[in-house]
Design an enzyme around this catalytic site. Structure first.
Site, PDB file in Angstrom:
ATOM      1  N   SER A 146     -91.813 109.185 -14.797  1.00 23.76           N
ATOM      2  CA  SER A 146     -90.953 109.000 -15.956  1.00 23.76           C
ATOM      3  C   SER A 146     -89.611 109.673 -15.694  1.00 23.76           C
ATOM      4  O   SER A 146     -89.012 109.460 -14.641  1.00 23.76           O
ATOM      5  CB  SER A 146     -91.645 109.532 -17.214  1.00 23.76           C
ATOM      6  OG  SER A 146     -90.960 109.131 -18.369  1.00 23.76           O
ATOM      7  N   ARG A 231     -91.456 111.876 -32.377  1.00 29.46           N
ATOM      8  CA  ARG A 231     -92.593 111.769 -31.475  1.00 29.46           C
ATOM      9  C   ARG A 231     -93.358 110.459 -31.694  1.00 29.46           C
ATOM     10  O   ARG A 231     -93.852 109.849 -30.747  1.00 29.46           O
ATOM     11  CB  ARG A 231     -93.532 112.956 -31.686  1.00 29.46           C
ATOM     12  CG  ARG A 231     -94.698 113.010 -30.712  1.00 29.46           C
ATOM     13  CD  ARG A 231     -94.217 113.038 -29.278  1.00 29.46           C
ATOM     14  NE  ARG A 231     -95.297 113.322 -28.339  1.00 29.46           N
ATOM     15  CZ  ARG A 231     -95.152 113.350 -27.023  1.00 29.46           C
ATOM     16  NH1 ARG A 231     -93.957 113.095 -26.499  1.00 29.46           N
ATOM     17  NH2 ARG A 231     -96.166 113.631 -26.230  1.00 29.46           N
ATOM     18  N   ASP A 333     -95.593  98.359 -18.524  1.00 25.84           N
ATOM     19  CA  ASP A 333     -94.654  99.421 -18.890  1.00 25.84           C
ATOM     20  C   ASP A 333     -93.309  98.797 -19.255  1.00 25.84           C
ATOM     21  O   ASP A 333     -92.608  98.255 -18.404  1.00 25.84           O
ATOM     22  CB  ASP A 333     -94.497 100.384 -17.712  1.00 25.84           C
ATOM     23  CG  ASP A 333     -93.609 101.579 -18.022  1.00 25.84           C
ATOM     24  OD1 ASP A 333     -93.056 101.662 -19.138  1.00 25.84           O
ATOM     25  OD2 ASP A 333     -93.480 102.453 -17.133  1.00 25.84           O
ATOM     26  N   HIS A 366     -96.437 102.627 -20.390  1.00 28.24           N
ATOM     27  CA  HIS A 366     -95.819 103.738 -19.670  1.00 28.24           C
ATOM     28  C   HIS A 366     -96.805 104.885 -19.451  1.00 28.24           C
ATOM     29  O   HIS A 366     -96.724 105.594 -18.448  1.00 28.24           O
ATOM     30  CB  HIS A 366     -94.601 104.230 -20.451  1.00 28.24           C
ATOM     31  CG  HIS A 366     -93.792 105.252 -19.708  1.00 28.24           C
ATOM     32  ND1 HIS A 366     -93.239 105.006 -18.471  1.00 28.24           N
ATOM     33  CD2 HIS A 366     -93.457 106.532 -20.030  1.00 28.24           C
ATOM     34  CE1 HIS A 366     -92.577 106.079 -18.070  1.00 28.24           C
ATOM     35  NE2 HIS A 366     -92.709 107.012 -18.982  1.00 28.24           N
ATOM     36  N   ASP A 367     -97.736 105.061 -20.365  1.00 28.02           N
ATOM     37  CA  ASP A 367     -98.715 106.145 -20.247  1.00 28.02           C
ATOM     38  C   ASP A 367     -99.633 105.999 -19.042  1.00 28.02           C
ATOM     39  O   ASP A 367    -100.371 106.925 -18.706  1.00 28.02           O
ATOM     40  CB  ASP A 367     -99.578 106.219 -21.513  1.00 28.02           C
ATOM     41  CG  ASP A 367     -99.021 107.183 -22.537  1.00 28.02           C
ATOM     42  OD1 ASP A 367     -98.045 107.885 -22.217  1.00 28.02           O
ATOM     43  OD2 ASP A 367     -99.560 107.221 -23.656  1.00 28.02           O
TER      44      ASP A 367
END
Length: 418
Positions: A146, A231, A333, A366-367
């Site tokens: 990232s 968040r 992603d 993305h995780d």
């Protein structure tokens, strides 16, 4: 393994502003033999706590667990019995390294938004100074995911002679406009919270911490609602449509799961959905461990990064690096896309770098780089052991290596199919 902090003394940021003391929190694992050092760069809200620490109950710097504990450690892909692994918390964070929540030694008060603006380049320069303190010169490898992958790319343009191998995971040379927009809204959520108070919201308990750093807001003051919304936006960005459909769908969270307080009067009539419950839970956990100002500073650093800054192109920025570069990307992603990674790989090829772009098919979004150690680990392990020529899975396009290059089909792996 050790956990420590080092005072690097006066530090001048790329903005031109300086602070009298920069304290950096870091962890090391394994034994240094002179040529086996691996620097790992953490992502946006990560810490130096990259691998598990059984002696400390695996709870360090406010985080519940090591953020890459299934990738880094004895016998893992990044094997700490073979490599000397260093992970440092970046300037501007709130996990032990000097940042907005830290005490300004000249005033005795937390910096707040008087802290200088921070860039990814500042992170790299601080890491270089830390490694100097540790007696580490040339790195066997630098690895990050990232915005940590952006940190890796900055190493290649800033200190090209100091790195033998590099792996940039789920990253790109810059953020696109959509991600910039989402980060903008996240920051507005924080700064429009009436408790933000221009960034000067810290209580006395926050300045009385080791080295002047704080692990979180004090729970009674500060823009907790704004940070929670920021968040939640981040989590939406990190997941894919497929992963959200699989994990939550439109399902109700169930009668046993209720909101502490409905957000609006009509909400009591409608189901409290699993996706809402997940986002609320993640927000609640996050405000207990992270500082709102740090979130502002670190997202600004990520948004500002552009590999080509100061150069004619990405190719020119990478041209001085003579080592090997592995890029990993994930099909679902949309934060850092496969196309962005391939564009970066093309720039590296144009610079005559030995580069491989490994695409992993995954529904996680993305995780994936954090939650799929079984797909991320093998390419990293091969890179460290044998370089690109020894990788079990090879490039999506031909490498500039002098060794024969081969192509491969993307790895078809998803935790959701298991």
């Amino acid at each position: 393994m050790t956990i420590d902090t080092v005072d690097l003394g006066e530090f001048t940021f790329e903005s031109g502003e300086s602070i009298p003391e920069l304290e950096v929190a870091y962890e090391t694992y394994g034994e240094f033999t002179g040529d086996n050092a691996v620097l790992i760069c953490h992502a946006l809200t990560g810490s130096a706590h990259v691998a598990r620490r059984p002696d400390a109950g695996d709870e360090t710097a406010g985080q519940a667990r090591a953020w890459w504990g299934d990738v880094v450690g004895p016998g893992k892909a990044i094997d700490t019995t073979e490599y000397y692994v260093v992970c440092a918390n970046v300037p501007g964070s709130c996990y032990g390294t000097t940042g907005p929540a830290s005490t300004n030694p000249e005033t005795g008060e937390p910096y707040g938004t008087d802290f200088p603006p921070v860039t990814v380049g500042d992170w790299t320069r601080a890491q270089r100074r830390l490694l100097d303190e540790l007696g580490v010169g040339r790195l066997h490898a630098v690895i990050g995911g990232s915005v940590g992958g952006m940190n890796v790319l900055d190493w290649l343009r800033r200190y090209p002679d100091d790195v033998t191998r590099a792996a940039a995971v789920a990253t790109a040379g810059r953020l696109d406009a959509q991600c910039l927009a989402i980060d903008t809204v996240a920051r507005r959520a924080i700064t429009s919270d009436p408790d933000w108070n221009g960034g000067h919201y810290y209580g006395a308990s926050e300045s009385e911490t080791n080295g002047g750093s704080s692990d979180s807001s004090d729970g009674d003051t500060g823009p907790e609602d704004g940070l929670a919304r920021a968040r939640q936006l981040g989590h939406i960005m990190y997941l894919s449509k497929a992963s959200m459909a699989q994990k939550f769908g439109r399902r109700s969270a169930g009668r046993e799961t209720v909101r502490e307080e409905p957000p609006d009067p009509a909400a009591a009539f409608f189901p409290y959905r699993e996706v809402e419950s997940y986002l609320d839970y993640q927000a609640e956990k996050f405000v207990d461990r992270f500082d709102a100002n740090s979130y502002l500073y670190l997202t600004r650093a990520m948004d500002d990064f552009d590999l080509s800054t100061g150069y004619e192109s990405d190719t020119a920025a990478l041209a001085a690096f003579e080592g090997e570069l592995l890029l990993l990307s994930f099909t679902a992603d949309w934060h850092f896309t496969v196309d962005q990674a391939e564009a970066l790989a093309e720039s590296a090829r144009d610079a005559a770098l030995d580069v491989a772009h490994h695409v992993i098919e995954s529904d996680h979004g993305h995780d994936a780089f954090l939650v799929e150690p079984e797909t991320v680990g093998p390419p990293l392990s091969a890179l460290l052991a044998d370089g690109l020529s020894g990788r079990p899975i090879t490039d999506t396009a031909e490498s500039n290596s002098s060794a024969p290059s081969e192509t491969f089909a993307p790895v078809h792996t998803s935790l959701f199919s298991q």
